[in-house]
Design an enzyme around this catalytic site. Structure first.
Site, PDB file in Angstrom:
ATOM      1  N   ASP A 215      53.327  60.858 124.058  1.00 24.01           N
ATOM      2  CA  ASP A 215      53.088  62.116 123.348  1.00 24.01           C
ATOM      3  C   ASP A 215      51.598  62.423 123.488  1.00 24.01           C
ATOM      4  O   ASP A 215      50.756  61.738 122.912  1.00 24.01           O
ATOM      5  CB  ASP A 215      53.496  61.939 121.882  1.00 24.01           C
ATOM      6  CG  ASP A 215      53.370  63.228 121.078  1.00 24.01           C
ATOM      7  OD1 ASP A 215      52.555  64.090 121.458  1.00 24.01           O
ATOM      8  OD2 ASP A 215      54.073  63.350 120.056  1.00 24.01           O
TER       9      ASP A 215
ATOM     10  N   LYS B 233      50.659  72.987 118.816  1.00 22.75           N
ATOM     11  CA  LYS B 233      49.319  72.571 118.386  1.00 22.75           C
ATOM     12  C   LYS B 233      48.272  73.141 119.362  1.00 22.75           C
ATOM     13  O   LYS B 233      48.174  74.328 119.491  1.00 22.75           O
ATOM     14  CB  LYS B 233      49.262  71.039 118.316  1.00 22.75           C
ATOM     15  CG  LYS B 233      50.476  70.390 117.623  1.00 22.75           C
ATOM     16  CD  LYS B 233      50.615  70.782 116.181  1.00 22.75           C
ATOM     17  CE  LYS B 233      51.582  69.941 115.388  1.00 22.75           C
ATOM     18  NZ  LYS B 233      52.988  70.303 115.458  1.00 22.75           N
TER      19      LYS B 233
ATOM     20  N   ARG C 141      69.387  80.660 128.514  1.00 23.21           N
ATOM     21  CA  ARG C 141      69.456  79.277 128.013  1.00 23.21           C
ATOM     22  C   ARG C 141      69.257  78.270 129.155  1.00 23.21           C
ATOM     23  O   ARG C 141      68.883  77.122 128.921  1.00 23.21           O
ATOM     24  CB  ARG C 141      70.764  79.014 127.263  1.00 23.21           C
ATOM     25  CG  ARG C 141      70.576  77.919 126.220  1.00 23.21           C
ATOM     26  CD  ARG C 141      71.814  77.667 125.397  1.00 23.21           C
ATOM     27  NE  ARG C 141      72.864  77.099 126.202  1.00 23.21           N
ATOM     28  CZ  ARG C 141      74.152  77.434 126.109  1.00 23.21           C
ATOM     29  NH1 ARG C 141      74.548  78.332 125.228  1.00 23.21           N
ATOM     30  NH2 ARG C 141      75.045  76.873 126.890  1.00 23.21           N
TER      31      ARG C 141
ATOM     32  N   TYR D 142      53.575  59.836 115.435  1.00 18.87           N
ATOM     33  CA  TYR D 142      53.982  61.065 114.753  1.00 18.87           C
ATOM     34  C   TYR D 142      55.217  60.771 113.895  1.00 18.87           C
ATOM     35  O   TYR D 142      56.231  60.273 114.403  1.00 18.87           O
ATOM     36  CB  TYR D 142      54.257  62.161 115.779  1.00 18.87           C
ATOM     37  CG  TYR D 142      54.964  63.336 115.171  1.00 18.87           C
ATOM     38  CD1 TYR D 142      54.413  63.995 114.072  1.00 18.87           C
ATOM     39  CD2 TYR D 142      56.180  63.775 115.651  1.00 18.87           C
ATOM     40  CE1 TYR D 142      55.069  65.058 113.484  1.00 18.87           C
ATOM     41  CE2 TYR D 142      56.840  64.839 115.066  1.00 18.87           C
ATOM     42  CZ  TYR D 142      56.271  65.466 113.977  1.00 18.87           C
ATOM     43  OH  TYR D 142      56.931  66.512 113.378  1.00 18.87           O
TER      44      TYR D 142
END
Ligand code: PLP
Length: 393
Positions: A176, A201, A51, A103
């Site tokens: 972004d 993506k 983690r 987005y």
């Protein structure tokens, strides 16, 4: 790796890294959750628990960082996990500026969680030096958020102009860069402080992975350290297998982005001639309102995403999306196969997306097949006997 190499070489070779233990040219996958401690209870490798960190993160992080020209990169469990962690550093009462077309997941997060967090949000229809300057609240505005090209209208923003305005007010510029990818736009070179990606993506490019990344500009190392701590505390960490898949996918990033950009341009040029289409939204077209900025800022193409609006309105748009044969009616983008989506339907209430708009992600199929598919579906959507046709499909 040398930093005078082209992005095409950096991606194809994945920075030319070879595993020192085995000479393997493909990065090994390290699925381990835990890392051995020595007799003094210290991690011999400097690692303790996945983690915090995992060796499989190192290569994809190094590659994304080099592609973006950053000072450091962190992988996250999704694009949203990366994006949200930028806003979660803020305090109640802090103010952020976002574009109207952005987005939708970010807009919705700011409306729900961001509001509970006490964040103040200004949403701008136009992103120019004047509009951003007017929106900035001195001392309170902490982030000016950009997306260029932005979902789903593919508006283009001049990053350096906005960065100058934001920096003079003490705000950071976060961008972004999922749609352009560093192959087409490198925002740090234009003054951005942090670049976010949905690696689900184009970065991965095969539609089989959810991942995110953040890259900071030189001078923003503390921001990255804060986000590293947050990633650990929030738990938005990527799995080792996903990091491995991501690096494999990125080896073909350059070729994929170039091909889908070239095909999208051809499709845009055909659609704009079709009388059933009222508007084509694509930054590569000279008719796009910010084509001149895109031509300056984007390098070697205008991306694989485009939208168009139909003369026949929402019904025609729905009919068309239901009648494609090669495009798939599905969410997401940046994969090898082309998809089409009635975007207003999937965005939640408050979406500014026109209801006659269809968004397409252009994949790697032959351009003629894609053009024929769209042209046929447009003809069906326009025809009177649509109901009979949809039953037959
Ligand atoms: N940014 C953009 C431009 C997106 O389109 C998406 C997802 O569709 C995201 C971020 C969120 O990424 P993820 O789905 O990996 O959480």
């Amino acid at each position: 790796m040398r930093n005078d190499l082209h992005l095409q070489t950096l991606t194809a070779t994945a920075l030319g890294w070879v595993d020192p233990a085995t000479d393997a040219m493909a990065m090994p996958l390290s699925p381990s959750t835990s890392f051995l401690r020595d007799p003094n209870n210290l991690g011999r490798s400097g690692r303790y628990f996945t983690r915090d960190d995992n060796p499989t993160f190192l290569q994809p992080e190094a590659l994304i960082n080099q592609l973006e020209g950053g000072a450091g990169c962190l992988l996250f469990s999704s694009g949203m996990a990366a994006i949200v962690s930028v806003f979660q550093r803020l305090k109640p009462g802090d103010h952020v500026v976002i574009p109207k077309f952005v987005y939708s997941g970010l807009r919705e997060w700011l409306q729900s969680q961001g509001a509970r967090w006490g964040l103040q949000v200004s949403t701008l229809s136009e992103y120019t030096a004047d509009t951003v300057k007017a929106a900035i609240r001195p001392g309170q505005t902490k982030i000016v958020w950009l997306e260029t090209p932005s979902n789903p209208t593919w508006s283009i923003v001049d990053i350096s102009v906005i960065a100058d305005v934001a920096h003079s007010a003490g705000a950071i510029v976060a961008i972004d860069n999922t749609v352009a990818t560093p192959i087409l736009t490198r925002p740090i070179a234009h003054g951005a402080d942090i670049v976010l990606h949905s690696c689900s993506k184009y970065m991965n490019g095969h539609g089989d992975l959810i991942a995110g990344a953040a890259v900071v500009a030189p001078g923003q190392e503390q921001l990255l350290q804060d986000m590293r701590n947050q990633r650990n505390e929030n738990g938005g960490v990527l799995g080792g297998f996903e990091a491995w898949l991501l690096l494999r996918g990125m080896r073909t990033l350059y070729a994929r982005v170039k091909t889908s950009s070239e095909t999208a341009m051809k499709i845009a040029e055909v659609l704009i001639q079709n009388p059933a289409v009222s508007e084509v939204l694509y930054p590569g077209l000279p008719s796009h309102p910010n084509h001149d900025i895109a031509a300056r800022q984007m390098t070697g193409g205008y991306g694989g995403m485009l939208s168009f609006r139909l003369m026949g309105g929402e019904l025609a748009a729905r009919r068309m999306a239901a009648n494609v044969q090669i495009f798939r009616q599905a969410i997401s983008f940046g994969s090898t196969e082309s998809v089409i989506e009635h975007r207003a339907d999937v965005e939640k209430s408050g979406s500014p997306t026109p209801r006659d708009l269809l968004r397409v992600s252009v994949g790697l199929e032959h351009p003629e097949d894609l053009i024929k598919d769209l042209t046929n579906a447009l003809a069906i959507a326009d025809s009177a006997d649509f109901e009979a046709q949809i039953v037959a499909v």
